[in-house]
Scaffold this motif. Structure first.
Motif, mmCIF file in Angstrom:
data_model
loop_
_atom_site.group_PDB
_atom_site.id
_atom_site.type_symbol
_atom_site.label_atom_id
_atom_site.label_comp_id
_atom_site.label_asym_id
_atom_site.label_seq_id
_atom_site.Cartn_x
_atom_site.Cartn_y
_atom_site.Cartn_z
ATOM 1 N N LYS A 116 48.746 44.994 33.976
ATOM 2 C CA LYS A 116 48.524 44.117 35.133
ATOM 3 C C LYS A 116 47.969 44.905 36.315
ATOM 4 O O LYS A 116 47.072 44.439 37.022
ATOM 5 C CB LYS A 116 49.828 43.414 35.530
ATOM 6 N N GLY A 117 48.500 46.113 36.529
ATOM 7 C CA GLY A 117 48.009 46.947 37.613
ATOM 8 C C GLY A 117 46.555 47.348 37.427
ATOM 9 O O GLY A 117 45.772 47.372 38.378
ATOM 10 N N LEU A 166 44.450 44.364 38.375
ATOM 11 C CA LEU A 166 44.424 44.191 39.838
ATOM 12 C C LEU A 166 43.491 45.208 40.500
ATOM 13 O O LEU A 166 42.739 44.869 41.416
ATOM 14 C CB LEU A 166 45.837 44.313 40.415
ATOM 15 N N SER A 224 39.868 44.717 42.730
ATOM 16 C CA SER A 224 40.034 45.060 44.146
ATOM 17 C C SER A 224 38.872 45.946 44.594
ATOM 18 O O SER A 224 37.920 46.166 43.843
ATOM 19 C CB SER A 224 41.354 45.819 44.339
ATOM 20 N N LEU A 226 47.506 42.181 50.209
ATOM 21 C CA LEU A 226 48.188 42.418 48.925
ATOM 22 C C LEU A 226 49.680 42.166 49.066
ATOM 23 O O LEU A 226 50.279 42.527 50.069
ATOM 24 C CB LEU A 226 48.001 43.864 48.477
ATOM 25 N N THR A 227 50.255 41.590 48.047
ATOM 26 C CA THR A 227 51.711 41.445 48.041
ATOM 27 C C THR A 227 52.325 42.783 47.637
ATOM 28 O O THR A 227 51.670 43.619 46.995
ATOM 29 C CB THR A 227 52.164 40.361 47.046
ATOM 30 N N ASP A 258 54.565 43.207 45.399
ATOM 31 C CA ASP A 258 54.652 43.237 43.931
ATOM 32 C C ASP A 258 53.320 43.658 43.307
ATOM 33 O O ASP A 258 53.295 44.465 42.374
ATOM 34 C CB ASP A 258 55.077 41.867 43.384
ATOM 35 N N ASP A 259 52.210 43.122 43.814
ATOM 36 C CA ASP A 259 50.902 43.511 43.277
ATOM 37 C C ASP A 259 50.605 44.984 43.561
ATOM 38 O O ASP A 259 50.092 45.693 42.697
ATOM 39 C CB ASP A 259 49.792 42.631 43.853
ATOM 40 N N LYS A 295 52.756 47.337 43.871
ATOM 41 C CA LYS A 295 53.601 48.129 42.957
ATOM 42 C C LYS A 295 53.000 48.180 41.562
ATOM 43 O O LYS A 295 53.052 49.217 40.894
ATOM 44 C CB LYS A 295 55.028 47.555 42.904
ATOM 45 N N LEU A 296 52.417 47.076 41.115
ATOM 46 C CA LEU A 296 51.762 47.073 39.805
ATOM 47 C C LEU A 296 50.567 48.040 39.814
ATOM 48 O O LEU A 296 50.347 48.780 38.852
ATOM 49 C CB LEU A 296 51.309 45.656 39.430
ATOM 50 N N MET A 297 49.824 48.038 40.898
ATOM 51 C CA MET A 297 48.680 48.942 41.022
ATOM 52 C C MET A 297 49.143 50.401 41.023
ATOM 53 O O MET A 297 48.551 51.257 40.351
ATOM 54 C CB MET A 297 47.890 48.612 42.295
#
Length: 139
Positions: free
Chosen positions: A55-56, A59, A63, A120-121, A123-124, A126-128
């Motif tokens: 997922k990261g 994202l 970006s 960016l949230t 959570d997003d 953190k995934l990145m």
């Protein structure tokens, strides 16, 4: 007479200097020593979720990260692999890097300034950060 003495002195100094240089023991060519000003932070790597890594990666692909970063070499900012090599893959550093992604900043990698990404949230981000830390060489 004065110009001749001056010329003689200059010739002597020049010849003496050449003589000294020719006496120097030629050593094999040495590569310049690279100083690593960016110190690795010691810590234990924790297992990272393959789902979070994937997922990261998605994202980051969607970006503006690749405007300043590359996966394996420095451009405007550090390479993602260099970031992964510096920080332990742990929840604490994932949160720290997520905060840096959102707030931006400078100084951690020299003079480049990272622009903030306030939309960016957490959570997003953190995934990145999870994806970036997954890029440790050998993984």
């Amino acid at each position: 007479m004065q110009p001749i003495k001056l010329l003689a002195c200059l010739i002597f100094v020049y010849a003496f200097g050449l003589g000294l240089l020719s006496c120097v023991d030629p050593s094999p060519e040495q590569e310049p020593v690279k100083k690593d000003y960016i110190k690795k932070i010691e810590g234990v790597d924790e297992p990272l979720s393959p789902e979070a890594i994937q997922k990261g990666e998605v994202l980051i692909a969607y970006s503006d990260c690749y405007t300043c970063h590359q996966k394996d070499k420095r451009s405007k900012g550090p390479a993602f692999e260099s970031i992964a090599a510096r920080y332990p893959a742990s929840k604490g550093y994932i949160s720290l890097l997520a905060l840096k992604i959102i707030q931006g900043g400078s100084g951690a990698w020299g003079h480049p300034v990272m622009t903030p990404h306030p939309t960016l949230t957490e959570d997003d981000a953190k995934l990145m950060a999870t994806y970036i830390l997954s890029l440790k060489t050998g993984n």
